[in-house]
Motif scaffolding. Sequence first.
Motif: not given
Length: 123
Positions: A31, A34, A38, A45, A76, A80
């Motif tokens: 998480k 991300m 991300g 996330a 991750a 995403l």
Amino acid sequence: MKNKTLQDNLPFKDEDESLIFNHYSFCELIKHIMVKYGKIPYQEANEKLKQSFLINTPNTFEDVYQLTHELEYHWAMLLLHGNMYWTKGIPSDFNGFKDEYIKWEKEIIKKYNLKKTCEYSSL
């Protein structure tokens, strides 16, 4: 694999070795990856992870291997950007920014008191 509350310190054995899988720490790190790489909010996330198979508690040594044979970074980015995300110009690993990533990961692990994903030992 079945979905339960995420936990650390899950023991597994096969013929040659045993391991402790830290499922909560594994998912929490994904998480945070991300969020950082991300550029999405933590809550988003968290929702992406909840909708994935990664949230399922492994039942066997092989289940753990399936989760840990890839980098947390890979999982991750997969959550995403979907399958074959690397064909969209997104790195499939952190080799291009390894020093920065390792430093960041250590800080996140310390800040959130996460454990190493797997702790192996010989039988």
